[in-house]
Design a protein around this motif. Sequence first.
Motif, PDB file in Angstrom:
ATOM      1  N   ASN A  55       0.954  -1.252  -0.022  1.00  0.00           N
ATOM      2  CA  ASN A  55       0.071   0.015  -0.108  1.00  0.00           C
ATOM      3  C   ASN A  55       0.767   1.295   0.085  1.00  0.00           C
ATOM      4  O   ASN A  55       1.836   1.172   0.505  1.00  0.00           O
ATOM      5  N   GLY A  56       0.326   2.393  -0.737  1.00  0.00           N
ATOM      6  CA  GLY A  56       1.296   3.528  -0.654  1.00  0.00           C
ATOM      7  C   GLY A  56       0.556   4.615  -1.672  1.00  0.00           C
ATOM      8  O   GLY A  56       0.333   4.064  -2.725  1.00  0.00           O
ATOM      9  N   VAL A  57       0.752   5.851  -1.719  1.00  0.00           N
ATOM     10  CA  VAL A  57       0.406   6.739  -2.325  1.00  0.00           C
ATOM     11  C   VAL A  57       1.716   7.120  -3.250  1.00  0.00           C
ATOM     12  O   VAL A  57       2.925   7.452  -2.534  1.00  0.00           O
ATOM     13  N   ILE A  58       1.787   6.815  -4.441  1.00  0.00           N
ATOM     14  CA  ILE A  58       2.685   7.183  -5.497  1.00  0.00           C
ATOM     15  C   ILE A  58       2.791   8.459  -5.950  1.00  0.00           C
ATOM     16  O   ILE A  58       3.711   9.070  -6.046  1.00  0.00           O
ATOM     17  N   MET A  59       1.672   8.999  -6.289  1.00  0.00           N
ATOM     18  CA  MET A  59       1.385  10.249  -6.886  1.00  0.00           C
ATOM     19  C   MET A  59       0.015  11.029  -6.460  1.00  0.00           C
ATOM     20  O   MET A  59      -0.875  10.258  -6.667  1.00  0.00           O
ATOM     21  N   TYR A  60       0.131  12.199  -6.233  1.00  0.00           N
ATOM     22  CA  TYR A  60      -1.391  12.965  -5.738  1.00  0.00           C
ATOM     23  C   TYR A  60      -1.122  14.393  -6.035  1.00  0.00           C
ATOM     24  O   TYR A  60      -0.193  15.052  -5.609  1.00  0.00           O
ATOM     25  N   VAL A  61      -2.194  14.764  -6.699  1.00  0.00           N
ATOM     26  CA  VAL A  61      -2.253  16.208  -6.919  1.00  0.00           C
ATOM     27  C   VAL A  61      -3.807  16.582  -6.908  1.00  0.00           C
ATOM     28  O   VAL A  61      -4.780  15.765  -7.351  1.00  0.00           O
ATOM     29  N   TYR A  66       2.535  16.050  -5.042  1.00  0.00           N
ATOM     30  CA  TYR A  66       3.003  14.916  -4.128  1.00  0.00           C
ATOM     31  C   TYR A  66       3.488  13.632  -4.881  1.00  0.00           C
ATOM     32  O   TYR A  66       2.967  13.207  -5.585  1.00  0.00           O
ATOM     33  N   ILE A  67       4.652  13.369  -4.466  1.00  0.00           N
ATOM     34  CA  ILE A  67       5.269  11.880  -4.872  1.00  0.00           C
ATOM     35  C   ILE A  67       5.561  11.179  -3.773  1.00  0.00           C
ATOM     36  O   ILE A  67       6.129  11.658  -2.596  1.00  0.00           O
ATOM     37  N   GLY A  68       5.232  10.065  -3.363  1.00  0.00           N
ATOM     38  CA  GLY A  68       5.425   9.102  -2.348  1.00  0.00           C
ATOM     39  C   GLY A  68       4.757   9.147  -1.193  1.00  0.00           C
ATOM     40  O   GLY A  68       4.849   8.312  -0.291  1.00  0.00           O
ATOM     41  N   GLY A  69       3.884  10.029  -1.241  1.00  0.00           N
ATOM     42  CA  GLY A  69       2.841  10.305   0.065  1.00  0.00           C
ATOM     43  C   GLY A  69       2.308  11.743   0.241  1.00  0.00           C
ATOM     44  O   GLY A  69       2.663  12.483  -0.732  1.00  0.00           O
ATOM     45  N   VAL A  70       1.520  11.789   1.002  1.00  0.00           N
ATOM     46  CA  VAL A  70       0.653  12.987   1.013  1.00  0.00           C
ATOM     47  C   VAL A  70       0.512  13.384   2.714  1.00  0.00           C
ATOM     48  O   VAL A  70       0.117  12.656   3.519  1.00  0.00           O
ATOM     49  N   PRO A  71       1.013  14.697   2.957  1.00  0.00           N
ATOM     50  CA  PRO A  71       0.933  15.126   4.389  1.00  0.00           C
ATOM     51  C   PRO A  71      -0.294  15.246   4.783  1.00  0.00           C
ATOM     52  O   PRO A  71      -1.455  15.447   4.048  1.00  0.00           O
ATOM     53  N   PRO A  72      -0.691  14.985   6.284  1.00  0.00           N
ATOM     54  CA  PRO A  72      -2.208  15.010   6.847  1.00  0.00           C
ATOM     55  C   PRO A  72      -2.719  16.418   6.448  1.00  0.00           C
ATOM     56  O   PRO A  72      -3.726  16.536   6.182  1.00  0.00           O
ATOM     57  N   GLU A 128      -1.284   5.435   3.666  1.00  0.00           N
ATOM     58  CA  GLU A 128       0.158   4.946   3.746  1.00  0.00           C
ATOM     59  C   GLU A 128       1.243   5.588   2.785  1.00  0.00           C
ATOM     60  O   GLU A 128       0.767   6.066   1.618  1.00  0.00           O
ATOM     61  N   GLN A 129       2.491   5.767   3.206  1.00  0.00           N
ATOM     62  CA  GLN A 129       3.549   6.278   2.505  1.00  0.00           C
ATOM     63  C   GLN A 129       3.873   5.094   1.391  1.00  0.00           C
ATOM     64  O   GLN A 129       3.826   4.033   1.975  1.00  0.00           O
ATOM     65  N   PHE A 130       4.412   5.571   0.239  1.00  0.00           N
ATOM     66  CA  PHE A 130       5.066   4.513  -0.592  1.00  0.00           C
ATOM     67  C   PHE A 130       6.253   4.118  -0.070  1.00  0.00           C
ATOM     68  O   PHE A 130       7.230   5.120   0.294  1.00  0.00           O
ATOM     69  N   VAL A 131       6.721   3.010  -0.105  1.00  0.00           N
ATOM     70  CA  VAL A 131       8.023   2.475   0.204  1.00  0.00           C
ATOM     71  C   VAL A 131       8.532   1.633  -0.877  1.00  0.00           C
ATOM     72  O   VAL A 131       7.977   0.879  -1.384  1.00  0.00           O
ATOM     73  N   GLY A 132       9.844   2.001  -1.406  1.00  0.00           N
ATOM     74  CA  GLY A 132      10.477   1.590  -2.556  1.00  0.00           C
ATOM     75  C   GLY A 132      11.131   2.568  -3.213  1.00  0.00           C
ATOM     76  O   GLY A 132      11.640   3.740  -2.845  1.00  0.00           O
TER      77      GLY A 132
END
Length: 201
Positions: A56-62, A148-154, A165-169
């Motif tokens: 699980n994890g956010v890879i990219m978000y806008v 955002y890349i890899g996650g999004v702050p609260p 969850e943050q992306f791990v990798g």
Amino acid sequence: MPLEDVGAEEGVEPCADNVEPGTFFSVEGGHLVLYDKFNVGLDLDLQLEIKPRSMNGVIMYVSDSENGDFLALQLINGNLTFSVDNGAGMISATYRPSEMTGLCDGSWHSVQAVKAKNLVTLSVDGVFVKPGIGQQGVSSCDTDDPLYIGGVPPEANPVQILTREQFVGCIRDVYFNQMVHNLAEASQVVGGITLNSCSTT
């Protein structure tokens, strides 16, 4: 000068066997702000390579905090989901790996996620999935917030994402509309992120 004579006296260190090109997102969590403001618009052809270490994890978000438009690429229980909202509801396409490990198999995976007006398509390693089709005539994703890349702050209040969850990798070779975007040039780096170097261990 023979190649074998070029060495320590020139300040050249031997290549490390446990790193490779890319940006590493550790289990400590973190994210990049690639751009302080980013507009998806009518069309976006996103290409990148990922080597996930978690399911699980956010890879990219806008998104746009005012109108609710957004674009997201996320890992959810090992499945890769590409979602867009142009203002008439979420449109999505999901890749479901055949292996139980999902995409967490220690290999790089090529991803292409395309938003073409009210159509979204997704392919992984050249395998295309069923596209998502939105309302005709509602075609522009009018985002104006950070990319955002890899996650999004609260504090970004990402209500549309499916995981916090943050992306791990590792992530590398990011292209928008066939133009490379260097993650090392991010406007902000937060948390356990290593630029230009991915650990293979």
